[in-house]
Design an enzyme around this catalytic site. Structure first.
Site, PDB file in Angstrom:
ATOM      1  N   ASP A  91       9.802 -43.697 -24.951  1.00  0.00           N
ATOM      2  CA  ASP A  91      11.188 -44.155 -24.995  1.00  0.00           C
ATOM      3  C   ASP A  91      11.607 -44.472 -23.560  1.00  0.00           C
ATOM      4  O   ASP A  91      12.198 -43.655 -22.867  1.00  0.00           O
ATOM      5  CB  ASP A  91      12.091 -43.088 -25.605  1.00  0.00           C
ATOM      6  CG  ASP A  91      13.472 -43.635 -25.945  1.00  0.00           C
ATOM      7  OD1 ASP A  91      13.718 -44.818 -25.672  1.00  0.00           O
ATOM      8  OD2 ASP A  91      14.295 -42.871 -26.478  1.00  0.00           O
ATOM      9  N   ALA A  92      11.242 -45.674 -23.128  1.00  0.00           N
ATOM     10  CA  ALA A  92      11.415 -46.059 -21.727  1.00  0.00           C
ATOM     11  C   ALA A  92      12.412 -47.198 -21.548  1.00  0.00           C
ATOM     12  O   ALA A  92      12.937 -47.415 -20.453  1.00  0.00           O
ATOM     13  CB  ALA A  92      10.069 -46.469 -21.131  1.00  0.00           C
ATOM     14  N   LYS A  93      12.640 -47.977 -22.613  1.00  0.00           N
ATOM     15  CA  LYS A  93      13.616 -49.083 -22.615  1.00  0.00           C
ATOM     16  C   LYS A  93      13.426 -50.010 -21.414  1.00  0.00           C
ATOM     17  O   LYS A  93      14.382 -50.372 -20.742  1.00  0.00           O
ATOM     18  CB  LYS A  93      15.038 -48.539 -22.682  1.00  0.00           C
ATOM     19  CG  LYS A  93      15.311 -47.698 -23.921  1.00  0.00           C
ATOM     20  CD  LYS A  93      16.746 -47.204 -23.972  1.00  0.00           C
ATOM     21  CE  LYS A  93      16.989 -46.379 -25.228  1.00  0.00           C
ATOM     22  NZ  LYS A  93      16.278 -45.084 -25.208  1.00  0.00           N
ATOM     23  N   ARG A  94      12.174 -50.407 -21.183  1.00  0.00           N
ATOM     24  CA  ARG A  94      11.904 -51.346 -20.107  1.00  0.00           C
ATOM     25  C   ARG A  94      12.352 -52.745 -20.511  1.00  0.00           C
ATOM     26  O   ARG A  94      12.449 -53.052 -21.694  1.00  0.00           O
ATOM     27  CB  ARG A  94      10.414 -51.332 -19.748  1.00  0.00           C
ATOM     28  CG  ARG A  94       9.909 -49.999 -19.198  1.00  0.00           C
ATOM     29  CD  ARG A  94      10.732 -49.526 -17.995  1.00  0.00           C
ATOM     30  NE  ARG A  94      10.074 -48.460 -17.255  1.00  0.00           N
ATOM     31  CZ  ARG A  94      10.450 -47.198 -17.239  1.00  0.00           C
ATOM     32  NH1 ARG A  94      11.489 -46.811 -17.964  1.00  0.00           N
ATOM     33  NH2 ARG A  94       9.807 -46.294 -16.504  1.00  0.00           N
ATOM     34  N   THR A 118       9.606 -48.583 -26.180  1.00  0.00           N
ATOM     35  CA  THR A 118      10.868 -49.248 -26.462  1.00  0.00           C
ATOM     36  C   THR A 118      11.155 -50.257 -25.359  1.00  0.00           C
ATOM     37  O   THR A 118      10.946 -49.988 -24.172  1.00  0.00           O
ATOM     38  CB  THR A 118      12.029 -48.251 -26.575  1.00  0.00           C
ATOM     39  OG1 THR A 118      12.101 -47.458 -25.378  1.00  0.00           O
ATOM     40  CG2 THR A 118      11.843 -47.333 -27.770  1.00  0.00           C
TER      41      THR A 118
END
Length: 272
Positions: A91-94, A118
């Site tokens: 869950d890094a939302k790069r 993510t």
């Protein structure tokens, strides 16, 4: 891991539970602070007590990065500890472009060996495409989230009266496939999940917000389940912080079992 392999785990465990490993050093049980690596010990206990119910685990990178290099070592040990047939989500939302995005993909898919990450779609195909170049790996694209600020942009309508999140879904379908792209859809959106399903009927959805955030598992299943389940429902705080005492593992297992039993009922209704 293929969608069929994920579905096989769902069938095996009668569960589509994803456990969020978001360990806050200020919230983990105090007796663990005497350990050499308190967060890793915490994660191990959570995994040991929920592995029979969970088909996926989702470490939130912020909780590890905030601890500096030691936190990334803890993350690496946690990933190594997880069984190999468990679906792992960074869950890094790069959400950068070009070589930067490609290097993020190499970091999470090759160095850390996550199954999925993510990704934020605001910068378009340039920011998503590099992640899709890795065989057997998944992009989980932010589509319709459950936070209050999601209303600032995600539901704004275009000239065709289509909300932005719907445009993201329609456009991104051409970038990936049902074998390398999933979507984040918040559980607190209720019937909006039905609108998402119309646009992406066969993709897996990662659904946060059940439990502590007030989302209804029954509504998520009713509006979001397809014939291969198509759902990974995440619970973080409701499971990992079920107790702050020495019984935190048993408390986590109790909450995981409650969710798994409810999920088994929904699978029996919608996904026979």
């Amino acid at each position: 891991m293929t969608s069929q392999e994920i579905f096989a785990q769902i069938q095996k465990k009668s569960s589509f539970l994803c456990v969020g490993l978001d360990p806050d050093i200020q919230r983990i049980p105090k007796h663990l602070l005497k350990e050499e690596d308190p967060v890793f010990t915490f994660n191990k206990v959570i995994i040991d007590h929920t592995i029979d119910q969970a088909v996926a685990y989702k470490p939130n990178l912020a909780f590890y990065e905030a601890m500096g290099p030691a936190g990334l070592e803890t993350l690496a040990k946690t990933l190594e500890y997880l069984p190999k047939d468990t679906f792992t989500i960074a869950d890094a939302k790069r959400g950068d472009i070009g070589n930067t995005s490609r290097l993020y993909a190499k970091a999470f898919f090759e160095q850390m060996n996550f199954d999925a990450i993510t990704v934020a779609p605001y910068m378009g195909e340039d920011s998503v495409g590099p992640f899709l170049e890795f065989d057997g790996k998944w992009v989980i694209l932010l589509a319709l989230t459950s936070n209050q600020g999601s209303k600032d942009f995600q539901v704004i309508k275009n000239q065709s009266n289509q909300p932005l999140y719907a445009s993201v879904l329609e456009k991104s379908k051409a970038w990936g496939t049902t074998e390398n792209m999933m979507y984040v859809v918040g559980a607190t959106r209720g019937e909006s999940i039905a609108e998402v399903r119309k646009l992406v009927p066969d993709h897996f959805l990662l659904v946060p917000g059940v439990g502590a955030q007030g989302g209804s598992l029954e509504e998520v299943a009713k509006f979001g389940m397809n014939n291969q389940c198509g759902l990974l429902v995440n619970s973080s705080r409701g499971i990992i912080y079920a107790s702050s005492g020495e019984d935190f593992g048993k408390a986590a297992k109790k909450e995981a079992i409650l969710l798994q039993e409810a999920m088994a009922q929904q699978l029996n209704i919608y996904c026979k």
